[in-house]
Design a protein around this motif. Structure first.
Motif, PDB file in Angstrom:
ATOM      1  N   ALA A  44      -9.213  35.656 -33.580  1.00 14.31           N
ATOM      2  CA  ALA A  44      -8.882  34.289 -33.163  1.00 14.31           C
ATOM      3  C   ALA A  44      -7.434  34.203 -32.693  1.00 14.31           C
ATOM      4  CB  ALA A  44      -9.122  33.321 -34.326  1.00 14.31           C
ATOM      5  N   LEU A  95      -6.305  33.325 -28.925  1.00 18.54           N
ATOM      6  CA  LEU A  95      -5.409  32.195 -28.726  1.00 18.54           C
ATOM      7  C   LEU A  95      -4.177  32.629 -27.930  1.00 18.54           C
ATOM      8  CD1 LEU A  95      -4.661  29.416 -31.183  1.00 18.54           C
ATOM      9  CD2 LEU A  95      -2.720  30.606 -30.196  1.00 18.54           C
ATOM     10  N   LEU A 100      -8.171  25.218 -25.358  1.00 16.15           N
ATOM     11  CA  LEU A 100      -8.496  25.950 -26.580  1.00 16.15           C
ATOM     12  C   LEU A 100      -9.730  25.374 -27.272  1.00 16.15           C
ATOM     13  CD1 LEU A 100      -4.888  26.474 -27.966  1.00 16.15           C
ATOM     14  CD2 LEU A 100      -6.433  28.259 -27.159  1.00 16.15           C
ATOM     15  N   SER A 103     -12.663  26.988 -25.924  1.00 17.88           N
ATOM     16  CA  SER A 103     -12.637  28.454 -25.945  1.00 17.88           C
ATOM     17  C   SER A 103     -13.376  28.971 -27.173  1.00 17.88           C
ATOM     18  CB  SER A 103     -11.190  28.965 -25.980  1.00 17.88           C
ATOM     19  OG  SER A 103     -10.470  28.530 -24.846  1.00 17.88           O
ATOM     20  N   GLU A 104     -13.890  30.176 -27.059  1.00 15.06           N
ATOM     21  CA  GLU A 104     -14.572  30.810 -28.175  1.00 15.06           C
ATOM     22  C   GLU A 104     -13.904  32.133 -28.508  1.00 15.06           C
ATOM     23  OE1 GLU A 104     -18.664  31.046 -26.899  1.00 15.06           O
ATOM     24  OE2 GLU A 104     -19.148  29.228 -28.053  1.00 15.06           O
ATOM     25  N   VAL A 105     -14.131  32.584 -29.723  1.00 15.67           N
ATOM     26  CA  VAL A 105     -13.556  33.837 -30.204  1.00 15.67           C
ATOM     27  C   VAL A 105     -14.673  34.862 -30.318  1.00 15.67           C
ATOM     28  CG1 VAL A 105     -12.343  34.971 -32.097  1.00 15.67           C
ATOM     29  CG2 VAL A 105     -11.801  32.583 -31.502  1.00 15.67           C
ATOM     30  N   MET A 153     -12.888  28.299 -31.435  1.00 15.57           N
ATOM     31  CA  MET A 153     -11.469  28.454 -31.706  1.00 15.57           C
ATOM     32  C   MET A 153     -11.083  27.564 -32.880  1.00 15.57           C
ATOM     33  SD  MET A 153      -8.749  30.106 -30.636  1.00 15.57           S
ATOM     34  CE  MET A 153      -9.106  30.594 -28.945  1.00 15.57           C
TER      35      MET A 153
END
Length: 233
Positions: A133, A137, A182, A185-187, A197
């Motif tokens: 993560a 980021l 963010l 957004s995905e991890v 995120m």
């Protein structure tokens, strides 16, 4: 080469007809090439090789040391996990920008934000997921900020951005857009799959309204919440 135009692979200057190339070798690695060009066919001779061959090793060693020095210098300023600047570089950049803002009478903003949901990620998916993560980021931040901005991992789950020539209200809009990005957004997890995120809280302080030095600006940005009040759970 007697006539570079006789080789279809040649993509250099159209005015060049003959050329001698000498590789620069350092530690058994070719790190560059010295080229001796001439606009006439057959103008390059064995004598043209003498100087490049004589000084080539010394030139290669100097280039190699300079490249290594630059890599070490960059590594010292970069956070290994996120790929953006580290705490030390951030403070150095902020102090320099404060001096510039004071001298030029230009605006300066500092954004500070926490990754509030990182503990939940670590507890639920493990610390490797937390690291993923932070890495993701960092990549989003790096892609979103301007060239003149100084994004950094301040420490642990804290991040900061120095924003030169930026009034506070404009900086808040910029950070809000970053947070929106963010949010979407995905991890990617090493084990497969993705997670959202982690949530964040953030604030923005402006020079000189909220401080005349780096420590005061960071402290005010850290306590002045403009988005998502920090969770201590």
């Amino acid at each position: 080469m007697e006539d570079v135009r006789a080789d279809q692979r040649y993509l250099g200057n159209e005015r060049i007809r003959s050329e001698v190339n000498v590789p620069l070798i350092s530690n058994s690695r070719a790190i560059s090439v010295v080229a001796v060009d001439h606009p006439q066919v057959g103008a390059s001779t064995q004598r043209d090789l003498t100087l490049p061959q004589t000084v080539g090793a010394q030139i290669a060693a100097v280039i190699d040391v300079a490249v290594l020095h630059e890599l070490l210098k960059r590594a010292a300023n970069i956070d290994a996990l996120t790929g953006i600047h580290n705490y030390g570089y951030f403070y150095q950049g902020l102090e320099e920008e404060i001096a510039h803002a004071d001298h030029r009478q230009t605006p300066l903003a500092v954004a500070f934000f926490d990754i509030d949901g990182l503990k939940v990620v670590n507890d639920t998916h493990g610390h490797l997921a937390g690291n993923a993560a932070l890495w993701a980021l960092g990549k989003v931040i790096e892609a979103q900020v301007r060239t003149e901005d100084v994004p950094a991992r301040y420490g642990g789950e804290e991040f900061a951005i120095v924003m030169p020539n930026t009034p506070r209200e404009e900086a808040k809009k910029v950070v809000q857009r970053l947070m929106d990005t963010l949010d979407h957004s995905e991890v990617d997890l090493e084990s497969g799959g993705t997670i959202p995120m982690p949530s964040r809280s953030w604030g923005v302080a402006a020079y000189p309204l909220y401080g005349h030095d780096a420590e005061s600006l960071v402290e005010n940005a850290d306590t002045r919440f403009d988005g998502r009040k920090r969770s201590h759970s």
